[in-house]
Design an enzyme around this catalytic site. Structure first.
Site, short mmCIF file in Angstrom:
data_model
loop_
_atom_site.label_atom_id
_atom_site.label_comp_id
_atom_site.label_asym_id
_atom_site.label_seq_id
_atom_site.Cartn_x
_atom_site.Cartn_y
_atom_site.Cartn_z
N HIS A 72 0.80 -1.31 -0.02
CA HIS A 72 -0.08 0.03 0.64
C HIS A 72 0.65 0.90 0.00
O HIS A 72 0.02 2.62 0.31
CB HIS A 72 -0.79 -0.47 1.19
CG HIS A 72 -2.20 -0.95 1.15
ND1 HIS A 72 -3.01 -0.68 0.43
CD2 HIS A 72 -2.62 -2.06 2.30
CE1 HIS A 72 -3.65 -2.10 0.61
NE2 HIS A 72 -3.06 -2.41 1.69
N ASP A 126 -2.55 -10.97 -2.55
CA ASP A 126 -3.01 -10.05 -0.91
C ASP A 126 -4.82 -9.69 -1.19
O ASP A 126 -5.11 -9.13 -2.60
CB ASP A 126 -2.58 -8.83 -0.31
CG ASP A 126 -2.80 -7.98 0.72
OD1 ASP A 126 -2.33 -8.82 1.74
OD2 ASP A 126 -4.07 -7.62 0.87
N ASP A 134 -4.92 -12.54 3.54
CA ASP A 134 -6.31 -11.83 3.84
C ASP A 134 -7.89 -12.17 3.13
O ASP A 134 -8.62 -12.16 4.19
CB ASP A 134 -5.93 -10.57 4.20
CG ASP A 134 -4.92 -10.27 3.08
OD1 ASP A 134 -4.75 -10.57 2.25
OD2 ASP A 134 -4.64 -8.84 4.13
#
Ligand code: Q9C
Ligand code: ZN
Length: 335
Positions: free
Chosen positions: A117, A153, A240
């Site tokens: 990110h 992810d 995740d």
């Protein structure tokens, strides 16, 4: 060497109840030890600023280094030791990719804090420095011509996408959940300028899981990787997307995650097995642990039994998204 890890990563504690906690790594390390996979681990030397500079602005690096105690966003806090540990995490990613290049073997970098990110001059989403972008740049400046980044992810890697959006020497492919943090990763964004066609996004709805990912890999990710002919494949690997994960709601099983990893290892047979997995998210420690152990086991020829194997998506719930992505990508790739 298969696993790249630094003790110092335990010292990165945002706050005591933060989901991106050192217990994630403790779980993985314990699991690897239990499976006899902890005999093959390498630590990195303190991160070098020169390696960060092609990706991050000097002002941003200086800010991280000198702010002391501050926050980038509400859930991305900086303490006095944060910069050093984040720079070591980036170095861990570089070392794993270089080892893979020198030895023709897959590697797994237990990068913590995560990175995907973080952009040129910002951090967010638990990320400070973009580990995978830093490693990709390092490879490109030491002889490689093309690097593929696959972001597995559950969150879109907004930082990585932005850093490479205008480039055609870095292919960025992301599968992620739509409608959650960070909000980027639309299926219609395919890159900018020279880089048009070299970004592929598959934003899946809540509930998508195993059969969706199997299809995305066989119909789109594999053929594009084959045509791109990368010198190496780097994977932003999160767990995740797991049905047990508390932060998102895709439904991948542990075996579904393992198949994603296997597919990428198979694709990497065409580039001398140069594939490096770098840890991003994954907040259910038992699921995170068994998936990482199974992937490292796969690299080492050790079978790891998986417990969290419920199949919740066996009808390819994400087919529409895969088809839209393929339609966009077919302007640039033979699909
Ligand atoms: N309402 C990674 O998995 N959640 N980062 C923000 C704001 C941030 C996840 C919620 C989730 C970041 C590396
Ligand atoms: Zn994530």
């Amino acid at each position: 060497m298969t696993v790249f890890f630094n003790e110092e990563s335990y010292g990165h504690i945002q706050d005591p109840f933060h989901p991106e906690s050192p217990d994630r790594l403790r779980g993985i390390v314990q699991g690897l030890k239990r499976h006899g996979l902890w005999d093959d681990v390498m630590a990195s030397k303190t991160g070098k600023i020169e390696n960060l500079l092609p990706v991050h602005d000097e002002d941003y690096i200086d800010f991280l280094r000198t702010c002391g105690e501050c926050s980038l966003t509400m859930d991305t806090l900086v303490h006095k030791e944060t910069f050093e540990i984040a720079a070591l995490s980036a170095e861990c990613g570089i070392d794993a990719t270089v080892y893979s290049k020198m030895n023709g073997k897959p590697t797994f970098a237990l990068t913590r804090p995560p990175g995907h990110h973080a952009g040129r001059n910002y951090g967010m989403g638990f990320c400070y420095l973009n580990n995978i972008a830093i490693a990709a740049n390092h490879l490109l400046s030491s002889g490689d011509e093309r690097i593929a980044i696959v972001d597995a992810d559950v969150h879109h890697g907004n930082g990585t996408e932005q850093i490479f959006a205008h480039r055609k020497d870095v292919l960025y492919i992301s599968t992620h959940q739509t409608g959650i943090f960070p909000g980027t990763g639309n299926v219609d964004f395919v890159g900018k300028g020279e880089g048009v066609g070299y970004t592929l996004n598959m934003p899946f709805a809540s509930g998508c899981g195993d059969s969706t990912y199997d299809t995305a890999h066989s119909n789109l990710i594999e053929p594009v990787l084959r045509q791109f002919e990368p010198d190496a494949i780097l994977v932003s690997f999160g767990v995740d997307g797991h049905y047990r994960d508390p932060l998102a709601s895709l439904s991948l099983s542990s075996d579904g995650h393992l198949r994603v990893a296997r597919n990428l290892m198979r694709a990497a047979e065409r580039c001398e097995n140069r594939v490096t997995f770098m840890l991003e998210g994954g907040y259910d420690v038992p699921a995170l642990t068994e998936v990482v152990c199974a992937i490292v086991g796969e690299m080492r020829g050790v079978e790891v039994k998986l417990e969290y194997n419920d199949i919740m998506d066996n009808s390819c719930l994400g087919r529409g998204v895969i088809e839209r992505c393929m339609r966009n990508a077919s302007e640039y790739w033979d699909l």
